[in-house]
Design a protein around this motif. Sequence first.
Motif, PDB file in Angstrom:
ATOM      1  N   ALA A 243      -6.115  -6.790   8.257  1.00 21.37           N
ATOM      2  CA  ALA A 243      -6.906  -6.874   7.021  1.00 21.37           C
ATOM      3  C   ALA A 243      -7.227  -8.323   6.675  1.00 21.37           C
ATOM      4  CB  ALA A 243      -6.151  -6.205   5.872  1.00 21.37           C
TER       5      ALA A 243
ATOM      6  N   GLY B 248      -8.804  -2.165   2.771  1.00 26.80           N
ATOM      7  CA  GLY B 248      -7.549  -1.988   3.509  1.00 26.80           C
ATOM      8  C   GLY B 248      -6.429  -2.816   2.914  1.00 26.80           C
ATOM      9  N   LEU B 249      -6.747  -4.047   2.495  1.00 28.32           N
ATOM     10  CA  LEU B 249      -5.719  -4.892   1.879  1.00 28.32           C
ATOM     11  C   LEU B 249      -5.279  -4.323   0.535  1.00 28.32           C
ATOM     12  CD1 LEU B 249      -4.066  -7.481   2.155  1.00 28.32           C
ATOM     13  CD2 LEU B 249      -5.894  -8.703   0.961  1.00 28.32           C
TER      14      LEU B 249
ATOM     15  N   VAL C  26      -8.723  -0.632   8.284  1.00 26.95           N
ATOM     16  CA  VAL C  26      -8.836  -1.947   8.933  1.00 26.95           C
ATOM     17  C   VAL C  26      -9.085  -1.825  10.431  1.00 26.95           C
ATOM     18  CG1 VAL C  26      -7.437  -3.048   7.147  1.00 26.95           C
ATOM     19  CG2 VAL C  26      -6.309  -2.200   9.213  1.00 26.95           C
TER      20      VAL C  26
ATOM     21  N   TYR D  84     -12.209  -4.155   5.263  1.00 32.01           N
ATOM     22  CA  TYR D  84     -11.027  -5.020   5.371  1.00 32.01           C
ATOM     23  C   TYR D  84     -10.399  -5.232   3.999  1.00 32.01           C
ATOM     24  CZ  TYR D  84     -12.123  -6.352  10.220  1.00 32.01           C
ATOM     25  OH  TYR D  84     -12.354  -6.352  11.571  1.00 32.01           O
TER      26      TYR D  84
ATOM     27  N   THR E 140      -4.345   2.776   5.375  1.00 29.38           N
ATOM     28  CA  THR E 140      -4.636   1.350   5.543  1.00 29.38           C
ATOM     29  C   THR E 140      -5.080   1.089   6.970  1.00 29.38           C
ATOM     30  OG1 THR E 140      -2.997   0.676   3.895  1.00 29.38           O
ATOM     31  CG2 THR E 140      -3.640  -0.973   5.512  1.00 29.38           C
TER      32      THR E 140
END
Length: 929
Positions: free
Chosen positions: A437, A413-414, A386, A410, A382
């Motif tokens: 993120a 990443g979330l 990000v 982003y 993650t």
Amino acid sequence: MNLILRCIFIMFLCSSQHFLHAQESASTLLDTTEKLYTNGDYAASFASAEKTLGILQTNTSQLDSLQRAQLYFYKGASEYYLKRFDQSITSYNKAISLCPTSDAGLNYEAELYYERAFSEYELGQYIASHKSSKKAAVLMEQVQQPNYDYLVSIYADIAGTAASLGFIDDAKNHLSKAESIYQIHQKTIVKDPKEVSKPVLFAYKAVEIIDQKTVIFPKDIEFATEKIQALQKQQPFNAPEKRMYAVALNMLGDMHLRKVAVSLSDCQSAHKYLDKALQNLNKQQYASHVYQFQFNKVKAFSFEKKHTEALKLMNSLLKDLPENDARRSYFETKKADILLALDNKEQAIQSLEKAIKTIHKGTTALKKDFSNFVPSYDLNETGLLVEMADTIVQHYPKDPTILSLAAKMYKLGLIQFENCYREEVFNQKLTRYYQTAVGGMLKLKKLGYGHHGFKLNELLNRMEMIENRLAWNQFRQSRSLNASAVSDAILQQEQKLRKALVAAKRRKDTAAIFEYHKQLQLQLVTLKETFPEIALFAFEDFDIETIQKAMPTSKVIVKYKKIGAQLFAFTITQNAVDFYELEASEAILQTVENYYETISKQQENTKIAHDLYVALFPFDTSVFTEITVIPDDVLHYLPFEVLMTTQNKYLIEEAMMNYASHLVFVNQATFTNQTVKNEEIVVFTPSYNDALANSEALAMRNTNTRLIGAENESKLLASIFPSTLFESFLATKNNFIKHSRKAKIIHLAMHANIDNETPELSHLVFNENGTDTKMYVEELYGLHLNADLAVLSACNTGKGKLNAATGMVSMNRAFTLAGVPSTLSSLWEVPDKVTQTIMIDFYKYLKNGESKANALRKAKLNYLKNTDDANFTKPFYWAGFVLHGDAAPITLQAAEPSTSFVCVIAAILTLFIIIIVSFRIRKNTLKLF
């Protein structure tokens, strides 16, 4: 006839010999399997286990359940070493299911969970692996004579995985526990000369924990250096110990490159330790480690701005690295970082795309637009996504190609974060990844970049499901436990544990705090097994549209979110979701703090109130008559109704206000499915022994003065609704614990003391004649209530300490987690007499069918209308109480003309005491209290 009998006898004899031979074969094969496994011949031990299991298919009674569990263990462990990790987990699960409930069975079951954790780790299932290790520890702790060698190793491994997930304090506590157990039982632990000794393991784990910190400080490097020096003293090393020593040196080198500020001297130290690590490593036996050590040298070259040298070494590593190596994503990301430093944008993008493909765990190839991305279970990936998105935006802030890629990264990443986050409480690492993120997605959305039809309501759904997991689970579990047939003995045991936890926190005993937290977690596990219904409320399918459908067009929800230094405001109406990036966010938050100080000191500043109104509401509020605020950070301290609108009016004069900690607590439908319907109102008003305040009007509910207003408030409340009144010596902590569980409304008119250093030690003060008068926040968590409303008519009950992981830690929040969907609490030291006036009016309007929010609004407006003295119209006097949570009306039975039975008894007893005391005073033999 004799021939027939002879045949039957021969058949019986043959079958008996066959059965005995089979029984002997199964038992013998189990021994053979064990020997083969012990000798490291895993292919043969697997084959032997399979053969034995085939025999057992016809007659399982040949081996008892524990022996069959052992057989499946050898099968699973052999599969692990043969790198068949999925199959090994299946075998371990079968073994676990066969373990008996005896001490030996529990001990072996714990060992199996621990072994399963290694297979899960190899498959990249890091969260599952961590949970399996924790389950192993919980089981083994229940055994009277556990395998201490295993237990120490389990705790040490939990420490390592906890650190990798960012739970540094938890990791330190588990390692400390491992060392403590070892000190006590080391004589019973047989040291295998081929295995890592426990002192070496402990020193290594201590370095590993520090290396997992988000930010490294000089003191961390000093600590790690001391542990490595302690490690050196354990020489001579066997092979696995020497590997640990080399890895510890590598981690120390890495720490120098992750300091707050990295100097050239740090780079030189990093090279020194990394070279020493390579010298001490058996490169043939541990070839995989060479890549990691060299990777850290790449980072050192980068800090030295030797980008060409760094790129050359990076390319060499990527060329030799096995294609399926889990670290490829990190290596490709680092290469992209180097290429950005060399201003090679195109190749940097290619490396980032390769990294994303490596992270992707789907069975089909990743599409060019990443629309079929399947996340891994590696939390640190993650961070790769990000933080590299941040990096490329910083390098090329106006490049459309870069901004489009960053927007996708982003969101990926979330998604990755959601897949990895399973703990309830955020830590520093989780907070950083999550906020990067979300903040990145919002900023690029504002610039016009999104990912696959980016929708704001989808982002809010994800945020709610992530941020609200702790509060939601505890809230629902509390209400469910209230409705379940849980024995009083179990609930009393929880209160006993929480009381002990309070004592440990007061004396700052970290070891005891750790132990009591573990016991509470174990009790919850037991309760979930006994009452599985309390575990059915995981909040995974929240949908903001459910809230929108229940909203009138006149209502708006404003959710504030502080990300880094930036403050965002989300607006939710019946038909739309929008967001605003508030300008000068840091200045706004500082102004809020200053304004809070102004109000709480009985002052007023209408200009600041108007400026904050303009800053915090970047939309037209005049079209709404209902406003629900979900605050963040210091906005928790602000009663928004005191803000001055463009019409030069308090906001409360134009709209009804209420608050919530999370979006889910706004919706009344969330709480209407309770199985128990309570009708009782319980009121607690202690009579404190100290003298009256000099000025009755200015008496506060945070001091030790007698609260005449609170006493009158409680008695008048009893005349409005049928109430059970506990006053004077009946207003005890024990009575509160006993009677609050069956109440529909809980009203507490009393003193409260706030502990700003340790908010869980903030407490309500019950009758002072009892031996235990203080009800701490930590104890409130374990009440398991089913009330619709808690009125905390005391000082600072809505104010507490801001915590990055949990938000505001306060009494208000404690009642929510205990199962109460609505709380009325105070933001400062409320005046006793005025509080009485507002509270009585609040209940009168509530009785007339008003919503909780409107009842409070009308009570406040009524106070402002009927107060002639301008000094007493300042916000300090009337705005301190705010409503959190569900605002729906409460239906209650009409009051009877007489007071409650308890109230009558209390009055009689009080009169009786007064007569006795008066008599004794005349004799000068006793003073009142």
